[in-house]
Motif scaffolding. Structure first.
Motif, mmCIF file in Angstrom:
data_model
loop_
_atom_site.group_PDB
_atom_site.id
_atom_site.type_symbol
_atom_site.label_atom_id
_atom_site.label_comp_id
_atom_site.label_asym_id
_atom_site.label_seq_id
_atom_site.Cartn_x
_atom_site.Cartn_y
_atom_site.Cartn_z
ATOM 1 N N GLN A 63 -20.116 41.036 -7.894
ATOM 2 C CA GLN A 63 -21.393 40.740 -7.224
ATOM 3 C C GLN A 63 -22.216 39.750 -8.045
ATOM 4 O OE1 GLN A 63 -23.337 44.492 -6.557
ATOM 5 N NE2 GLN A 63 -21.870 45.127 -5.001
ATOM 6 N N ARG A 64 -22.070 39.818 -9.368
ATOM 7 C CA ARG A 64 -22.814 38.914 -10.248
ATOM 8 C C ARG A 64 -22.413 37.463 -9.964
ATOM 9 N NH1 ARG A 64 -25.250 40.260 -15.354
ATOM 10 N NH2 ARG A 64 -25.339 42.305 -14.369
ATOM 11 N N LYS A 65 -21.097 37.248 -9.795
ATOM 12 C CA LYS A 65 -20.607 35.904 -9.496
ATOM 13 C C LYS A 65 -21.163 35.426 -8.143
ATOM 14 C CE LYS A 65 -16.296 33.344 -9.058
ATOM 15 N NZ LYS A 65 -14.847 33.381 -9.286
ATOM 16 N N PHE A 75 -23.929 36.331 -6.849
ATOM 17 C CA PHE A 75 -25.337 35.979 -7.064
ATOM 18 C C PHE A 75 -25.445 34.540 -7.566
ATOM 19 C CE2 PHE A 75 -28.800 35.393 -10.113
ATOM 20 C CZ PHE A 75 -29.902 35.679 -9.318
ATOM 21 N N TYR A 76 -24.664 34.181 -8.592
ATOM 22 C CA TYR A 76 -24.719 32.816 -9.134
ATOM 23 C C TYR A 76 -24.359 31.800 -8.054
ATOM 24 C CZ TYR A 76 -24.723 34.924 -13.815
ATOM 25 O OH TYR A 76 -25.039 35.647 -14.929
ATOM 26 N N TYR A 77 -23.311 32.130 -7.313
ATOM 27 C CA TYR A 77 -22.717 31.215 -6.338
ATOM 28 C C TYR A 77 -23.614 31.016 -5.116
ATOM 29 C CZ TYR A 77 -18.811 29.347 -3.552
ATOM 30 O OH TYR A 77 -17.990 28.559 -2.779
ATOM 31 N N LYS A 119 -23.543 44.037 -9.596
ATOM 32 C CA LYS A 119 -22.494 44.599 -10.464
ATOM 33 C C LYS A 119 -21.552 43.518 -10.961
ATOM 34 C CE LYS A 119 -22.302 49.063 -8.238
ATOM 35 N NZ LYS A 119 -21.908 49.272 -6.855
ATOM 36 N N MET A 120 -21.139 43.674 -12.226
ATOM 37 C CA MET A 120 -20.199 42.702 -12.799
ATOM 38 C C MET A 120 -18.764 43.097 -12.448
ATOM 39 S SD MET A 120 -22.100 42.256 -16.434
ATOM 40 C CE MET A 120 -21.455 40.704 -17.007
ATOM 41 N N ALA A 121 -17.831 42.173 -12.637
ATOM 42 C CA ALA A 121 -16.409 42.429 -12.309
ATOM 43 C C ALA A 121 -15.896 43.645 -13.075
ATOM 44 C CB ALA A 121 -15.593 41.206 -12.665
ATOM 45 N N TYR A 122 -15.020 44.418 -12.419
ATOM 46 C CA TYR A 122 -14.459 45.611 -13.064
ATOM 47 C C TYR A 122 -13.397 45.238 -14.096
ATOM 48 C CZ TYR A 122 -16.719 48.145 -9.297
ATOM 49 O OH TYR A 122 -17.654 48.644 -8.439
ATOM 50 N N GLU A 148 -9.746 40.254 -16.173
ATOM 51 C CA GLU A 148 -8.967 39.131 -15.588
ATOM 52 C C GLU A 148 -9.830 38.302 -14.632
ATOM 53 O OE1 GLU A 148 -6.132 42.130 -14.358
ATOM 54 O OE2 GLU A 148 -6.837 42.370 -16.412
ATOM 55 N N SER A 149 -10.733 38.987 -13.916
ATOM 56 C CA SER A 149 -11.604 38.250 -12.981
ATOM 57 C C SER A 149 -12.467 37.243 -13.726
ATOM 58 C CB SER A 149 -12.537 39.201 -12.229
ATOM 59 O OG SER A 149 -11.813 40.187 -11.595
ATOM 60 N N CYS A 150 -12.791 37.545 -15.000
ATOM 61 C CA CYS A 150 -13.704 36.671 -15.757
ATOM 62 C C CYS A 150 -12.962 35.471 -16.356
ATOM 63 C CB CYS A 150 -14.367 37.441 -16.898
ATOM 64 S SG CYS A 150 -15.267 38.883 -16.307
ATOM 65 N N GLU A 151 -11.638 35.634 -16.543
ATOM 66 C CA GLU A 151 -10.885 34.625 -17.283
ATOM 67 C C GLU A 151 -11.104 33.209 -16.738
ATOM 68 O OE1 GLU A 151 -6.412 34.019 -18.970
ATOM 69 O OE2 GLU A 151 -6.879 35.831 -17.842
ATOM 70 N N LEU A 197 -22.954 30.948 -17.895
ATOM 71 C CA LEU A 197 -24.234 31.526 -17.482
ATOM 72 C C LEU A 197 -24.250 33.027 -17.716
ATOM 73 C CD1 LEU A 197 -25.132 29.954 -14.018
ATOM 74 C CD2 LEU A 197 -26.286 29.605 -16.178
ATOM 75 N N CYS A 198 -23.114 33.634 -17.416
ATOM 76 C CA CYS A 198 -23.002 35.086 -17.456
ATOM 77 C C CYS A 198 -23.169 35.620 -18.885
ATOM 78 C CB CYS A 198 -21.640 35.464 -16.900
ATOM 79 S SG CYS A 198 -21.497 37.137 -16.378
ATOM 80 N N ARG A 199 -22.690 34.825 -19.867
ATOM 81 C CA ARG A 199 -22.740 35.287 -21.252
ATOM 82 C C ARG A 199 -24.018 34.859 -21.962
ATOM 83 N NH1 ARG A 199 -16.499 33.913 -22.557
ATOM 84 N NH2 ARG A 199 -15.647 35.643 -21.381
HETATM 85 S S1 SF4 Z 1 -17.787 36.014 -16.019
HETATM 86 FE FE1 SF4 Z 1 -16.950 37.879 -15.052
HETATM 87 S S2 SF4 Z 1 -18.707 39.247 -14.783
HETATM 88 FE FE2 SF4 Z 1 -19.526 37.187 -15.161
HETATM 89 S S3 SF4 Z 1 -19.833 36.310 -13.115
HETATM 90 FE FE3 SF4 Z 1 -17.809 35.696 -13.795
HETATM 91 S S4 SF4 Z 1 -16.395 37.238 -12.969
HETATM 92 FE FE4 SF4 Z 1 -18.460 38.084 -12.898
#
Ligand code: SF4
Length: 321
Positions: A15-17, A19-21, A287-290, A293-296, A303-305
């Motif tokens: 959901q966080r992604k 939001f950014y998108y 909510k952030m990715a569970y 791998e989704s973050c890779e 932005l997220c970090r």
């Molecule tokens: S880095 Fe991970 S938690 Fe952050 S927006 Fe991307 S997929 Fe979501």
């Protein structure tokens, strides 16, 4: 608010992604974080680029010729591919997509934003040549396919990359099928080109959403027939690199399931939006990715970090933007 299958997939993974998108990214914002989110949203890998090049060649060179029952000579196709890739690569290397004054419309088919270049991961000539080779293989596979009998028929009309929009509650449901084939005496056919080696998921849901969109949106059928039953629309997923096609036809229960999916997914988005304006959002609600791998390969990692950005989103409530 817009809903599409790709936005729904992003939402269900992170959901966080989303939001950014969907909420934060704004090209004409004075807030530099929102502009940055817009730039990051544009980035794609060279593998995504490969698919986009194939789509553009089909839309801008092949479909106009097919509509005249012609096939352009293959050397013309190769030149078209080379020139398109060259100008897009140049655009990406100069990072022109970061120019706030340059619109996508003005950039036209030169527009390209590559993750490998933006993140200085390196993009050598061999990788570009390999991508070009795979684009050429994909196009050759299409031209040698059984599908060509239909695509060159003089009694059909092909429409590529058509936006199909309709309203569902407060959402604007948007779809953009790669190709719609309109027949004089039969219901239409929708084709989705895929250009990858490894992904396993099939396109039934995606094509089903397109079929429903074709029946719900204002008809663009050149033969002016009513299109009101998605179960009559033939659906084709064509894996151009692997050279095989999957055919689908929806049942009435598929149509109900897909409509339920749109309903549930858009309601979940609506609950989070809750009529808020950008500066009223608390990013922690998303909510952030569970899985890591989704973050890779996520475009929004930077932005997220960046805690400063997260707090800015929270604290800038009273700025009018
Ligand atoms: S880095 Fe991970 S938690 Fe952050 S927006 Fe991307 S997929 Fe979501």
């Amino acid at each position: 608010m817009n809903w599409s299958i790709s936005k729904a997939k992003i939402f269900s993974k992170c959901q966080r992604k989303w939001f950014y998108y969907e909420i934060m990214a704004r090209k004409n914002s004075k807030d530099k974080d929102r502009f940055e989110a817009y730039i990051l949203k544009q980035l794609g890998s060279i593998h995504t680029w490969r698919g986009k090049i194939v789509d553009q060649v089909i839309e801008n060179l092949l479909v106009p010729e097919f509509n005249k029952s012609n096939v352009p000579p293959f050397d013309k196709i190769e030149t078209f591919v080379s020139e398109l890739m060259k100008k897009q690569l140049e655009f990406a290397k100069l990072r022109k997509y970061r120019d706030p004054k340059l619109t996508k419309k003005k950039a036209g088919d030169s527009y390209c934003a590559l993750r490998e270049i933006e993140n200085s991961e390196g993009l050598d000539n061999d990788s570009v040549e390999k991508i070009k080779e795979q684009v050429i293989i994909s196009l050759k596979n299409l031209l040698q396919s059984e599908l060509m009998k239909i695509l060159l028929d003089s009694n059909i009309v092909l429409v590529a990359q058509k936006n199909l929009n309709y309203k569902f509650q407060e959402f604007n449901i948007i779809s953009r099928p790669d190709l719609i084939v309109y027949f004089r005496d039969e219901p239409p056919m929708i084709i989705d080109w895929k250009v990858y080696f490894f992904r396993k998921e099939n396109a039934r849901m995606q094509l089903g959403i397109y079929a429903i969109a074709l029946t719900e949106s204002i008809s663009t059928d050149p033969f002016q027939k009513p299109i009101d039953d998605p179960t009559e629309i033939r659906l084709i997923e064509y894996q151009l690199l692997k050279n095989f096609q999957r055919n689908y036809k929806l049942t009435s229960s598929d149509v109900c399931n897909i409509k339920d999916y749109i309903n549930i997914s858009s309601k979940d988005m609506g609950k989070l939006i809750n009529n808020k304006k950008y500066h009223e959002f608390d990013i922690n609600q998303f909510k952030m990715a569970y899985t890591s791998e989704s973050c890779e390969y996520c475009n929004f990692k930077s932005l997220c970090r960046n805690k400063k950005v997260k707090y800015q989103v929270n604290l800038m409530k009273f700025i009018n933007d």
